[in-house]
Structure formats: structure tokens, C-alpha cells
Design a protein around this motif. Structure first.
Motif, mmCIF file in Angstrom:
data_model
loop_
_atom_site.group_PDB
_atom_site.id
_atom_site.type_symbol
_atom_site.label_atom_id
_atom_site.label_comp_id
_atom_site.label_asym_id
_atom_site.label_seq_id
_atom_site.Cartn_x
_atom_site.Cartn_y
_atom_site.Cartn_z
ATOM 1 N N GLY A 193 0.841 -1.197 0.000
ATOM 2 C CA GLY A 193 0.000 0.000 0.000
ATOM 3 C C GLY A 193 0.867 1.233 0.000
ATOM 4 O O GLY A 193 2.007 1.199 -0.457
ATOM 5 N N GLY A 194 0.326 2.322 0.550
ATOM 6 C CA GLY A 194 1.099 3.553 0.598
ATOM 7 C C GLY A 194 0.704 4.481 -0.516
ATOM 8 O O GLY A 194 -0.264 4.239 -1.241
ATOM 9 N N LYS A 200 7.286 2.223 -5.008
ATOM 10 C CA LYS A 200 7.178 0.790 -4.698
ATOM 11 C C LYS A 200 7.355 -0.085 -5.941
ATOM 12 O O LYS A 200 7.256 -1.310 -5.856
ATOM 13 N N TYR A 222 -5.121 3.897 -7.518
ATOM 14 C CA TYR A 222 -5.841 4.695 -8.511
ATOM 15 C C TYR A 222 -5.095 4.823 -9.837
ATOM 16 O O TYR A 222 -5.717 5.003 -10.877
ATOM 17 N N GLY A 319 -5.051 3.181 3.241
ATOM 18 C CA GLY A 319 -5.724 4.465 3.036
ATOM 19 C C GLY A 319 -5.019 5.535 3.848
ATOM 20 O O GLY A 319 -3.957 5.279 4.423
ATOM 21 N N VAL A 320 -5.629 6.709 3.892
ATOM 22 C CA VAL A 320 -5.016 7.806 4.661
ATOM 23 C C VAL A 320 -5.365 7.578 6.132
ATOM 24 O O VAL A 320 -6.227 8.244 6.706
ATOM 25 N N GLU A 322 -3.954 8.238 8.813
ATOM 26 C CA GLU A 322 -3.691 9.315 9.781
ATOM 27 C C GLU A 322 -4.982 10.054 10.108
ATOM 28 O O GLU A 322 -5.103 10.675 11.164
ATOM 29 N N ASP A 353 4.877 3.619 8.096
ATOM 30 C CA ASP A 353 3.455 3.878 8.258
ATOM 31 C C ASP A 353 2.657 2.637 8.656
ATOM 32 O O ASP A 353 1.735 2.728 9.460
HETATM 33 P P1 AMP Z 1 4.311 5.259 1.798
HETATM 34 O O1 AMP Z 1 5.311 6.096 2.542
HETATM 35 O O2 AMP Z 1 4.525 5.204 0.344
HETATM 36 O O3 AMP Z 1 4.130 3.884 2.431
HETATM 37 O O4 AMP Z 1 2.915 6.029 1.927
HETATM 38 C C1 AMP Z 1 2.268 6.233 3.142
HETATM 39 C C2 AMP Z 1 1.269 7.338 2.964
HETATM 40 O O5 AMP Z 1 0.348 6.985 1.961
HETATM 41 C C3 AMP Z 1 0.461 7.637 4.210
HETATM 42 O O6 AMP Z 1 0.818 8.893 4.696
HETATM 43 C C4 AMP Z 1 -0.984 7.596 3.727
HETATM 44 O O7 AMP Z 1 -1.751 8.669 4.218
HETATM 45 C C5 AMP Z 1 -0.830 7.706 2.219
HETATM 46 N N1 AMP Z 1 -1.997 7.162 1.508
HETATM 47 C C6 AMP Z 1 -2.551 5.955 1.643
HETATM 48 N N2 AMP Z 1 -3.649 5.840 0.880
HETATM 49 C C7 AMP Z 1 -3.807 7.023 0.233
HETATM 50 C C8 AMP Z 1 -4.762 7.529 -0.697
HETATM 51 N N3 AMP Z 1 -5.799 6.775 -1.109
HETATM 52 N N4 AMP Z 1 -4.600 8.780 -1.158
HETATM 53 C C9 AMP Z 1 -3.559 9.532 -0.744
HETATM 54 N N5 AMP Z 1 -2.629 9.113 0.130
HETATM 55 C C10 AMP Z 1 -2.744 7.867 0.621
#
Ligand code: AMP
Length: 394
Positions: A193-194, A200, A222, A319-320, A322, A353
Motif C-alpha cells: 500500500g502507501g 514501490k 488509482y 488508506g489515509v 492518519e 506507516d
Molecule cells: P508510503 O510512505 O509510500 O508507504 O505512503 C504512506 C502514505 O500513503 C500515508 O501517509 C498515507 O496517508 C498515504 N496514503 C494511503 N492511501 C492514500 C490515498 N488513497 N490517497 C492519498 N494518500 C494515501
């Protein structure tokens, strides 16, 4: 390369690279001691018969900024070790040597922030030599920085051709990652994810070859849905990776790897916790809305796959998380991992995360292994040689 379990540390001065890059609050107190706790087995083992000299970085200081001093770590480290820890106001030089000369068997000395010297990140040889002059033995126990060729994480090892080794933390990390990479029990599922495909992509490609199921979640989703021609509104998308996403989908088909994408999406009319929300199919997001979490059908789909797997790797939130209103997908993935662990699966979680999410919901002790390295873990899984590991092994 030596082995920490069998090496005789009697009367040896041992310089240990630890990762004490811990979060501090406004009163400069440690708010999360996970990384300190993770280093304790190595420190205690050496302290039985030798002298322990600890070195680390903290934050990203541009100069000698007080708020990045490692002295703020001393109270927590002393408390966890159950004894007073000494501190040196520098990490190289005569003053440090004098402090070391005062040490008795079992003493632990923490050096000042390595990154007060720009030479640390540059991997400067002379700086590494000055660090090496402080000790007889080098131990690397900082997995979180093992993917960096910095003076203290890699270059220094050359000055200890005989007496260099990993600490227990790095040993455990390597063992757990090997378990996942070398002979994973099947079915093997990776959940990636992320935020972005771009960060990635290499690990996605690497995993495609190894896993039975590859679950894509988070903001990355997306770009894939757009590549399939779906409507994603204003969701995060990397247009320059649309072709890559298409290639990944084709390759998955060729390899017979089950690439599992979300089917529904929780969308928001702005990037905020108090946004209005709608639930739609993942490829039918309304104009002007953005997908910030996975929906209930996706949660069921992912959970089913996770619970039926024997080896599971998770990196990156769904997802987000936070924002509490968009955390449900990540919470449910964490719960499914816990259930799979209870059923006997080996579950490995890494990445700042995902680990933060596990901790937020008090689940970190209910999975098989939580990696202390986000970037380092990803690079290891990408099949790269980590400089901090290679330098000790060679
Ligand atoms: P990463 O450092 O690449 O693992 O990304 C982590 C971040 O991805 C977190 O801060 C999440 O809030 C963000 N994230 C996860 N899903 C989404 C989303 N659908 N849209 C925007 N940001 C996202």
C-alpha cells in the motif's frame, strides 16, 4: 565476519552502530522507545564482559542543533538498561578518547549525534577512521540505516577486517526476511500500500515473481484503475506510471500471479478528516471526489485472501489512516493479519506507516515480526545489496 553469540568481548572496546533516531516531544523526551528497546539485547550481551560505545544519528541536523542532541535519549536508555549511561559531547576526538579511558567493564557510553558531522552521510573515510580509532570491535545493529553507505553504517567496517559483526537486531531482521524470500510457506501474499507506485515499483516487480497473491492498496490503487480506464475523480494518480501499471497487470497474468486490486472506494470531497464521503465502485468515483480508503467489499476480499495465506508481507497503509475517518481499511488489514498469525501464518510487517498503524491499534505484538527498517526492508526485498550488510559480510 564474527558472530555476536560466540565472540569473546572480554575487556574489548566495542563500538556499536544503533538506530536511536527516536521521536521526541516538545520537552525533548522520548515518546516511542521501540528502537531503543530493540537494541537492548546487543548492548546487554556486550556489557557482560566488554565496554559498550554506542553511536547513532538523530533527526536531520544542519549544524550542531541542541534539539538533535543524543543526550535527550540518555534518561530513557538508562531507565531501560537499569543503569546509568555515560555521554560524550562529541563522537570523535580526544575528549571522547579520554571518556573511553575512564570506562570500566559493563559501562555503556553514548556518543553525540553522528550527523553533526556532514562527513557521516557522505561516507567520508577519514571520519570513519576516526570513529574506528575509538574501539577494538565494530558491531552494526542499525537495520533502519543499513541501506545507506554512511561512515558509521558501512565505511567504518573496513577498519575492522577481523573484528566486525552484526548485532542481534540485524541478525533477526535478516532471518525474518530470509524466511519470507527464500522458502516462504505457500500461499504467499504480499500487501503493498502507501502513496505512490513510483516508490514501490521495484518491489512490486520483484514480488510478482515470488508471491501467489499481490494485493495493491492505498493511493497506488488509482493509477492502476486509471490504467484500466476507470473514473478516479481527483484521486492520487501518477500519469507517467500508467504504462508501468499496465505492464504489471500483463506480467501478473503471464506469471499466473493473482494481482488483487480494490473493488470499492471510500471517497472524500476534500483531503480532510471532516470531508463529506461517498462509497462507490473503485472505477466509478464521482467527478471532483478522491479515494482515501478501501471500501467494505474490498476489505472482505483482502481479508479472505490474507486469512487463507501461510506467509504474508505487509508494507504501506490501505488508506489515509492518519485521518480517523479513512483508517478503517488499514485497521481491518491489520486485524486480518493478526487472525492469520493466530492461525499459524508467518506475518512480516515493515515500513514506517504500517508499523505506526499497528502500534496505533496496539497490534504490534500480535504479528510474527515487525521490521525496524522501512526503506532498508524494501531494498532488501528488491534484491539489492544493502551497504551496511555487505560491509560487515565481506
Ligand atoms: P508510503 O510512505 O509510500 O508507504 O505512503 C504512506 C502514505 O500513503 C500515508 O501517509 C498515507 O496517508 C498515504 N496514503 C494511503 N492511501 C492514500 C490515498 N488513497 N490517497 C492519498 N494518500 C494515501
Amino acid at each position: 565476519m564474527q558472530n555476536i553469540s560466540t565472540f569473546d568481548f572480554t575487556n574489548k572496546k566495542v563500538i556499536v552502530r544503533v538506530d536511536f533516531n527516536v521521536p521526541l516531544n516538545n520537552q525533548l523526551e522520548v515518546t516511542d522507545d521501540t528502537r531503543i528497546t530493540a537494541a537492548l539485547p546487543t548492548i546487554k550481551k556486550i556489557a557482560e564482559t566488554g565496554y559498550v560505545i554506542l553511536m547513532s544519528h538523530l533527526g536531520r541536523p544542519k549544524e550542531k542543533e541542541e534539539k538533535f542532541s543524543l543526550k535527550h535519549v540518555i534518561p530513557k536508555l538508562s531507565e531501560l538498561l537499569g543503569k546509568d549511561v555515560m555521554f560524550a559531547n562529541d563522537c570523535i576526538g580526544q575528549e571522547v578518547k579520554d571518556k573511553i579511558a575512564e570506562m570500566k567493564t559493563g559501562d555503556v557510553l553514548l556518543l553525540e549525534n553522528l550527523r553533526y558531522y556532514p562527513e557521516e552521510k557522505k561516507g567520508n573515510k577519514d571520519f570513519a577512521k576516526q570513529l574506528s580509532d575509538l574501539a577494538d570491535v565494530y558491531v552494526n545493529d542499525a537495520f533502519g540505516t543499513a541501506h545507506r553507505a554512511h561512515a558509521s553504517t558501512a565505511i567504518i567496517a573496513d577498519f575492522f577486517p577481523e573484528n566486525k559483526m552484526f548485532g542481534f537486531l540485524i541478525e533477526n531482521e535478516l532471518e525474518s526476511l530470509q524466511k519470507v524470500l527464500a522458502q516462504p510457506q505457500k500461499p504467499f501474499t504480499a500487501i503493498l500500500g502507501g502513496a505512490k507506485v513510483s516508490s514501490k515499483i521495484t518491489v512490486i516487480e520483484q514480488m510478482l515473481d515470488n508471491v501467489d497473491n499481490l494485493i495493491i492498496a492505498g493511493g497506488m490503487t488509482y493509477t492502476f484503475i486509471k490504467a484500466q480506464g476507470g473514473n478516479i475523480g481527483t484521486s492520487l494518480a501518477e500519469d507517467e506510471y500508467i504504462d508501468t501499471a499496465k505492464e504489471i497487470m500483463t506480467k501478473a497474468k503471464e506469471l499466473g500471479t493473482n494481482l488483487i486490486l480494490p473493488v470499492d472506494s471510500v471517497n472524500a470531497d476534500k483531503f480532510a478528516n471532516d470531508a463529506n464521503t461517498e462509497l462507490t465502485a473503485v472505477d466509478q468515483i464521482s467527478e471532483g471526489w478522491m479515494g482515501l480508503d478501501i471500501g467494505p467489499k474490498t476489505i472482505d476480499l483482502f481479508s479472505e485472501t490474507i486469512k487463507n495465506s501461510k506467509t504474508i508481507l505487509w508494507n504501506g497503509p490501505a488508506g489515509v489512516f492518519e485521518m480517523d475517518n479513512f483508517a478503517n481499511g488499514t485497521i481491518q488489514i491489520a486485524n486480518a493479519l493478526v487472525e492469520a498469525t493466530t492461525r499459524g501464518a508467518f506475518t512480516l510487517i515493515g515500513g514506517g506507516d504500517s508499523v505506526a498503524a499497528l502500534k496505533k491499534y496496539n497490534l504490534e505484538n500480535k504479528v510474527s515480526y515487525v521490521s525496524t527498517g522501512g526503506g532498508a526492508m524494501l531494498e532488501f526485498l528488491e534484491g539489492k545489496d544493502l551497504p551496511g550488510i555487505a560491509a560487515v559480510k565481506k
